[in-house]
Design an enzyme around this catalytic site. Sequence first.
Site, PDB file in Angstrom:
ATOM      1  CG  ASP A  36     -70.516  25.073  21.341  1.00 54.03           C
ATOM      2  OD1 ASP A  36     -69.218  25.645  21.575  1.00 54.03           O
ATOM      3  OD2 ASP A  36     -70.966  24.880  20.108  1.00 54.03           O
ATOM      4  CE1 TYR A 161     -61.929  19.782   9.438  1.00 54.54           C
ATOM      5  CE2 TYR A 161     -61.526  19.255   7.201  1.00 54.54           C
ATOM      6  CZ  TYR A 161     -62.550  19.636   8.200  1.00 54.54           C
ATOM      7  OH  TYR A 161     -63.681  19.860   8.133  1.00 54.54           O
ATOM      8  CG  PHE A 194     -72.136  23.985   4.494  1.00 58.80           C
ATOM      9  CD1 PHE A 194     -73.417  24.023   4.424  1.00 58.80           C
ATOM     10  CD2 PHE A 194     -71.523  22.785   3.935  1.00 58.80           C
ATOM     11  CE1 PHE A 194     -74.198  23.201   4.095  1.00 58.80           C
ATOM     12  CE2 PHE A 194     -72.412  22.075   3.097  1.00 58.80           C
ATOM     13  CZ  PHE A 194     -73.915  21.984   3.331  1.00 58.80           C
TER      14      PHE A 194
END
Length: 255
Positions: A36, A161, A194
């Site tokens: 990350d 996107y 989500f």
Amino acid sequence: MEIDGQAAIVSGGASGLGLATAQHLRACGARVAVFDRDREALARLAKVRPDIMGVACDVAHEDALAGALAEAHDRQGPARIVVACAGIAGAARLVTREGPMPMANFLQIVNDNLLSTFNLLRLAADEMSTLEPLGRDGERGIIILTSSIAAYDGQIGQVAYAATKGAIAAMTLPAARELAQFGIRVLSFAPGLFDTPLLDSLTPETRHALAAAMPFPRRLGRPDEFADLVMHCIGNVALNGEVIRLDGALRLPMR
């Protein structure tokens, strides 16, 4: 493939869907490394889960990812399980009062979503292809990518996107076909809405409206449900070359 005892890598694993996946893998006995670029999130993870290896890395950068993979290999062995969760949301219209969408905006989303995914796919597959095959099926590993329902139902403002997530969905089958000779499976998940940090900036009213749009269950998805699907797919060797929607039957409206 049995998860217990295997080395696993999760990109974007310090938060959201990636974090839930990393924790589930660890609970099932895997040795887990998360990659990350958010160093603060990695520091928080290290405090609460010292049993999960964290590596600060921009997975879209060739040399940085190669170094992170080498570090993970040295500490926990070659990875047979790789889950690509790194990415950003990003919304911008093609044309506004200020003019056309800047190319820099588009290229940033391509870099963070598509190039980061492809970079991990190619480097992980290269290492997996040299491993000893497992069991009667001769499996060497599995790579799970993260697309989105925006690949199919992209809304206004999601051109960039949706392009990146559509590309991830499109490369799943050819990648699975090519890597089949090595016993490497490739899948993609196309999650819907989500409850992750990507939605933290939304107002409670907006979050409620999004949850109400879900046919069933009438709520936002839980990261644990994404992780549960990862666990099942690892164990089910017949799943390969597929893009799996995980969206509660949601189809995104135009806006």
